[in-house]
Design a protein around this motif. Structure first.
Motif, mmCIF file in Angstrom:
data_model
loop_
_atom_site.group_PDB
_atom_site.id
_atom_site.type_symbol
_atom_site.label_atom_id
_atom_site.label_comp_id
_atom_site.label_asym_id
_atom_site.label_seq_id
_atom_site.Cartn_x
_atom_site.Cartn_y
_atom_site.Cartn_z
ATOM 1 N N PHE A 668 -46.554 45.946 -41.686
ATOM 2 C CA PHE A 668 -47.152 47.390 -41.073
ATOM 3 C C PHE A 668 -48.397 47.237 -40.300
ATOM 4 O O PHE A 668 -48.589 47.729 -39.646
ATOM 5 N N LEU A 669 -49.361 46.597 -40.941
ATOM 6 C CA LEU A 669 -50.475 46.497 -40.613
ATOM 7 C C LEU A 669 -50.631 45.801 -39.185
ATOM 8 O O LEU A 669 -51.078 46.440 -38.139
ATOM 9 N N SER A 670 -49.704 44.794 -38.645
ATOM 10 C CA SER A 670 -49.857 44.283 -37.463
ATOM 11 C C SER A 670 -49.367 45.162 -36.281
ATOM 12 O O SER A 670 -49.957 45.080 -35.223
ATOM 13 N N GLU A 671 -48.286 46.017 -36.721
ATOM 14 C CA GLU A 671 -47.620 46.945 -36.042
ATOM 15 C C GLU A 671 -48.641 48.118 -35.723
ATOM 16 O O GLU A 671 -48.794 48.460 -34.683
ATOM 17 N N TRP A 672 -49.173 48.657 -36.914
ATOM 18 C CA TRP A 672 -50.020 49.580 -36.515
ATOM 19 C C TRP A 672 -51.512 49.208 -35.960
ATOM 20 O O TRP A 672 -51.742 50.011 -34.955
ATOM 21 N N ARG A 673 -51.719 48.146 -35.846
ATOM 22 C CA ARG A 673 -53.125 47.650 -35.315
ATOM 23 C C ARG A 673 -52.788 47.608 -33.674
ATOM 24 O O ARG A 673 -53.533 48.167 -33.018
ATOM 25 N N SER A 674 -51.511 47.096 -33.519
ATOM 26 C CA SER A 674 -51.334 47.142 -31.888
ATOM 27 C C SER A 674 -51.175 48.775 -31.338
ATOM 28 O O SER A 674 -51.378 48.635 -30.304
ATOM 29 N N LEU A 675 -50.463 49.596 -32.027
ATOM 30 C CA LEU A 675 -50.639 50.894 -32.022
ATOM 31 C C LEU A 675 -52.098 51.506 -31.728
ATOM 32 O O LEU A 675 -52.482 52.029 -30.706
ATOM 33 N N LEU A 676 -52.957 51.069 -32.455
ATOM 34 C CA LEU A 676 -54.231 51.558 -32.312
ATOM 35 C C LEU A 676 -54.918 51.197 -31.206
ATOM 36 O O LEU A 676 -55.921 51.722 -30.700
ATOM 37 N N VAL A 677 -54.613 49.790 -30.965
ATOM 38 C CA VAL A 677 -55.289 48.970 -29.876
ATOM 39 C C VAL A 677 -55.048 49.896 -28.519
ATOM 40 O O VAL A 677 -55.874 50.028 -27.697
ATOM 41 N N GLN A 678 -53.737 50.227 -28.449
ATOM 42 C CA GLN A 678 -53.144 50.913 -27.425
ATOM 43 C C GLN A 678 -53.965 51.964 -27.127
ATOM 44 O O GLN A 678 -54.038 52.559 -25.904
ATOM 45 N N ARG A 679 -54.234 52.860 -27.889
ATOM 46 C CA ARG A 679 -54.975 54.183 -27.977
ATOM 47 C C ARG A 679 -56.120 54.394 -27.173
ATOM 48 O O ARG A 679 -56.468 55.189 -26.624
ATOM 49 N N LYS A 680 -56.756 53.139 -27.399
ATOM 50 C CA LYS A 680 -58.228 53.227 -26.756
ATOM 51 C C LYS A 680 -59.090 54.488 -26.865
ATOM 52 O O LYS A 680 -59.511 54.896 -26.007
ATOM 53 N N ALA A 681 -59.041 54.594 -28.285
ATOM 54 C CA ALA A 681 -59.932 55.699 -28.701
ATOM 55 C C ALA A 681 -61.551 55.507 -28.199
ATOM 56 O O ALA A 681 -62.119 54.731 -28.685
ATOM 57 N N ALA A 682 -61.734 56.403 -27.033
ATOM 58 C CA ALA A 682 -63.055 56.321 -26.669
ATOM 59 C C ALA A 682 -64.162 56.667 -27.778
ATOM 60 O O ALA A 682 -63.843 57.637 -28.670
ATOM 61 N N ARG A 683 -65.241 55.945 -27.902
ATOM 62 C CA ARG A 683 -66.306 56.416 -28.667
ATOM 63 C C ARG A 683 -66.066 56.403 -29.782
ATOM 64 O O ARG A 683 -66.870 56.816 -31.197
ATOM 65 N N VAL A 684 -64.845 55.723 -30.479
ATOM 66 C CA VAL A 684 -64.645 55.473 -31.781
ATOM 67 C C VAL A 684 -64.765 53.834 -32.270
ATOM 68 O O VAL A 684 -63.916 53.048 -31.366
ATOM 69 N N ARG A 685 -65.280 53.482 -33.038
ATOM 70 C CA ARG A 685 -65.285 52.043 -33.340
ATOM 71 C C ARG A 685 -64.368 51.891 -34.621
ATOM 72 O O ARG A 685 -64.626 52.717 -35.656
ATOM 73 N N TRP A 686 -63.660 51.030 -34.696
ATOM 74 C CA TRP A 686 -62.610 50.877 -36.087
ATOM 75 C C TRP A 686 -62.452 49.587 -36.366
ATOM 76 O O TRP A 686 -62.798 48.655 -35.610
ATOM 77 N N SER A 687 -62.010 49.316 -37.641
ATOM 78 C CA SER A 687 -61.686 48.054 -37.987
ATOM 79 C C SER A 687 -60.782 48.020 -39.379
ATOM 80 O O SER A 687 -60.646 49.197 -39.850
ATOM 81 N N LEU A 688 -59.821 47.162 -39.321
ATOM 82 C CA LEU A 688 -59.223 46.957 -40.742
ATOM 83 C C LEU A 688 -59.749 46.268 -41.767
ATOM 84 O O LEU A 688 -60.351 45.121 -41.243
ATOM 85 N N ASP A 689 -59.788 46.503 -42.899
ATOM 86 C CA ASP A 689 -60.331 45.899 -43.945
ATOM 87 C C ASP A 689 -59.112 45.563 -45.064
ATOM 88 O O ASP A 689 -58.620 46.347 -45.608
ATOM 89 N N VAL A 690 -58.515 44.270 -44.981
ATOM 90 C CA VAL A 690 -57.576 44.149 -45.868
ATOM 91 C C VAL A 690 -58.098 43.468 -47.236
ATOM 92 O O VAL A 690 -59.149 42.585 -47.087
ATOM 93 N N ASP A 691 -57.589 44.077 -48.401
ATOM 94 C CA ASP A 691 -57.886 43.796 -49.860
ATOM 95 C C ASP A 691 -59.496 44.090 -49.617
ATOM 96 O O ASP A 691 -60.383 43.317 -50.056
ATOM 97 N N PRO A 692 -59.782 45.324 -49.505
ATOM 98 C CA PRO A 692 -61.165 45.711 -49.471
ATOM 99 C C PRO A 692 -61.496 45.784 -50.784
ATOM 100 O O PRO A 692 -60.980 45.955 -51.834
ATOM 101 N N ILE A 693 -62.679 45.338 -50.970
ATOM 102 C CA ILE A 693 -63.288 45.361 -52.180
ATOM 103 C C ILE A 693 -64.370 46.599 -52.781
ATOM 104 O O ILE A 693 -64.734 46.918 -53.738
ATOM 105 N N GLU A 694 -64.502 47.395 -51.565
ATOM 106 C CA GLU A 694 -65.359 48.583 -51.712
ATOM 107 C C GLU A 694 -64.992 49.532 -50.604
ATOM 108 O O GLU A 694 -64.693 49.111 -49.483
#
Ligand code: ADP
Ligand code: ZN
Ligand code: ZN
Length: 695
Positions: A668-694
């Motif tokens: 799911f994450l790798s598909e989702w990520r490529s969709l998000l990359v395509q969106r080119k959301a201007a002025r939003v910085r984002w990242s994925l955190d897998v197994d977040p601890i906080e």
């Protein structure tokens, strides 16, 4: 290698060679230059590739995380050779009598080489001006080897070297793990501070080195003190050991990395970043204090070095030992289910266990922060020339609303999470699902109107202690007071030199430091963590309190720990008093199983930030709508503001996804990520955190 990159030049890494390219020939550019570094071994590339896939981070950037900074520079010309000359095995067999009496130079050189672990060029010159040439000819004859890394001299301390007779439990641990050498086998080594885990590591490292193999020993950032390295060097004077952490100068870090890469360094002691060190003869991995949060990188490639250590151990078919007094529930669960071997060290061979007791502060006057019992105990230590530590836990603190009469606290109806008290908006909000409600006027269970939040500062405590104990030397240790370079180092000297009576501090003091005269630890306000929004808060609190308890009475003086609390009946404290992590961990695991929290589900967090709150929410909503179509195996939560919803003008928010299957989540994450990359959301910085601890 150096490649042209737009108008600039950049260092790159060859990860694959292909005959054909999808890019037109005319646009493919040549490598300009190969940097003078041996290629990374295949296994290191595979680790980087795995980390890049698993943590959803571009491979090129992931590879750069793995390389020391010096190697990322276009102008890197190779290490400056600082040759060190060491006798080879054959060289050590030489005896002085083999040389004719007249061969003075040869005799003197041999004696010099025997006198220490290694000689530099400068050392040779003190023997004789011609010693360098002679040493070089011995290199040719196989009597001496020379390497480009400086391994410092140490004079072994007899006391340390005389290794202890192992306890039965230690012996069992050493034997079990060494029987597994040469194959993948993960172990949890559970034992309180002072129970002799390091001694077990020593034996295993000794064996590993004896087979000509390398050990990677990872420790939490804060534990990697010069004292620890020193302890190893003293114990293994002839073993080539290097440190790898971010406090090293660039050149030194690079040299150490290269020494490991070349197989010369037998032991690498490092923080999380050392997981990527190429070690061609890796034979053993140890992760000490495996539960420590510093093994998780919190930006860029958000890897968990502990989890990668498991991957690496499997890939390289070596044992991996996770040591802890209070293992993470993930690890604990793995040991419980039999996936990891489980070894226990239950006693302190060289000291008694500190006693832990609770101080009920429900009856304490408003505004008083240290109870009479605690003040008396501190006074008694001062009179007896012993030291006290007043420990303030601020970690995971989020204002929670609690009832002081019955212990009720505001929780979310849709999750098992606590609600956060948002002072400014006067609402309670759930940071997992977004649920929000007004502040209640009175406790819904008992009707008490005195609902409270919790809080306390080190500076106020310091003032209070100075006023109360005018003759005592009070030292405050926190991020502020140790900001100056070397400040913390000087302070440690002062504590060991007994120029301090009372220490006041935060989590910096909880770990790894051994202060022989410290016999009392007072924990001031740990209660807030009981009502944190973070479902890991209880686990972390127990871990931290056990750790801080380990600071008391390490030597021959028995230690005492006093924990001030308004909730002495809480199961966490009850288990703490018995120093019984197992029963508490079992209880937490049960809770997590019922609420379906990790380790019974796998999570990932889409983190985003923007100066514009509406753009941030637009982006997160878009991400949610895209994810909605992505599959049933993954559960999606609503976008919510982060606990600290604005930092330096940036609004922050996140979206939590989870799945019972790690593989489904990955897909799911790798598909989702490529969709998000395509969106080119201007002025939003984002990242994925897998197994977040906080959050
Ligand atoms: P840990 O790493 O679990 O905190 P250490 O290995 O540092 O524990 O051991 C704590 C203290 O106990 C050290 O001073 C160590 O020298 C001593 N020690 C360890 N094992 C033994 C043993 N088998 N017999 C006597 N003393 C020991
Ligand atoms: Zn109540
Ligand atoms: Zn909720």
């Amino acid at each position: 290698m150096v490649v042209p990159f737009g108008r600039r030049r950049q260092v790159g890494l060859v990860v694959e060679v292909a005959d054909q390219s999808e890019i037109a020939d005319a646009r493919v550019r040549n490598i300009e230059r190969i940097l003078p570094v041996e290629p990374l071994p295949y296994e290191t590339l595979a680790l980087i590739r795995f980390a890049s896939d698993y943590y959803q981070f571009p491979i090129g950037q992931a590879a750069f995380v793995a390389l020391p900074a010096a190697l990322r520079r276009v102008r890197y010309r190779g290490p400056k050779p600082r040759w060190q000359y060491v006798l080879t095995h054959a060289g050590r067999e030489l005896s002085l009598s083999q040389f004719p009496a007249g061969a003075m130079l040869k005799r003197r050189l041999l004696e010099a080489l025997r006198s220490g672990p290694a000689l530099s060029r400068a050392d040779l010159l003190t023997v004789s001006a011609r010693a360098v040439n002679l040493a070089e000819s011995w290199v040719g004859a196989g009597l001496v080897e020379k390497h480009g890394h400086a391994f410092p001299d140490v004079t072994p301390d007899e006391k340390e070297i005389a290794s202890h007779e192992l306890t039965g439990e230690q012996r069992l641990a050493v034997d079990s793990i060494s029987a597994a050498m040469g194959s993948y086998s993960p172990w949890l080594l559970e034992g309180i501070t002072g129970s002799g885990k390091t001694e077990v590591y020593f034996r295993l490292i000794e064996q590993t080195a004896g087979r000509g193999l390398q050990t990677l020993l990872m420790v939490p950032e804060i534990n990697l003190t010069p004292q620890l390295e020193e302890r190893f060097r003293v114990r293994f004077p002839s073993l080539r050991l290097v440190g790898l952490h971010s406090n090293l100068a660039e050149g030194e870090r690079c040299a150490n990395w290269l020494a490991a890469h070349a197989g010369q360094a037998r032991v690498v002691i490092g923080t999380r970043l050392s997981i990527f060190t190429p070690m061609p003869q890796l034979g053993l991995i140890i992760v000490d204090e495996e539960q420590d949060g510093s093994f998780k990188q919190q930006d860029g490639l958000r890897y968990s070095a502990r989890d990668l250590a498991i991957f690496l151990a499997r890939q390289r078919r070596v044992p991996v030992v996770l040591g802890s007094a209070t293992p993470s529930l993930e690890t604990y669960n793995n040991a419980r289910s039999g996936r990891f071997g489980h070894l226990h060290l239950s006693r302190r061979p060289a000291a008694t266990r500190a006693s832990i007791s609770l101080v009920d502060i429900r009856g304490m006057a408003k505004g008083q922060s240290l109870s009479d019992e605690v003040l008396r105990a501190i006074g008694a230590r001062q009179a007896g020339n012993e030291q006290s530590l007043v420990f303030l836990n601020r970690r995971g603190f989020a204002p929670a609303l609690v009832c002081t009469a019955c212990g009720w606290n505001a929780g979310c109806t849709r999750c098992s999470a606590r609600l956060v008290w948002h002072l400014r908006d006067a609402v309670l909000r759930c940071h997992y699902c977004g649920h929000q409600e007004k502040l209640p006027r009175a406790c819904p269970t008992c009707g008490n109107q005195d609902l409270k939040g919790l809080g306390q500062g080190t500076q106020r405590l310091e003032q209070l202690l100075v006023a109360r104990f005018p003759d005592a030397r009070v030292l405050r240790i926190d991020r502020d007071s140790t900001r100056r370079k070397h400040a913390w180092h000087t302070m440690q000297d002062d504590i060991r030199g007994e120029r301090v009576d009372i220490l006041v501090g935060t989590q910096m003091l909880a770990k790894g430091h051994d202060f022989p005269k410290l016999t009392l630890v007072v924990v001031v306000n740990p209660d807030s963590a009981l009502f944190s929004t973070d479902f890991r808060a209880g686990e972390k609190l127990f871990q931290q309190l056990m750790q801080v308890a380990g600071r008391a009475g390490r030597a021959d003086l028995p230690g005492e720990v006093l924990v001030q609390t308004q909730f002495p009946e809480h199961p966490l404290y009850q288990a703490l008093v018995r120093q019984d992590y197992k029963s508490y961990a079992e209880e937490l695991l049960d809770e997590r199983r019922r609420a379906v929290f990790p380790p019974f589900v796998y999570q990932a967090l889409l983190r985003a930030e923007s100066q514009s709150e509406s753009m941030l929410m637009d982006f997160l909503n878009y991400a949610a709508s895209e994810a909605g179509t992505a599959g049933q195996a993954v559960t999606l939560y609503d976008p919510v503001p982060a606990i600290i919803s604005k930092i330096a003008g940036h609004h922050r928010g996140h979206l939590l996804v989870e799945s019972a299957s790690r593989m489904e989540l990955q897909r799911f994450l790798s598909e989702w990520r490529s969709l998000l990359v395509q969106r080119k959301a201007a002025r939003v910085r984002w990242s994925l955190d897998v197994d977040p601890i906080e959050l």
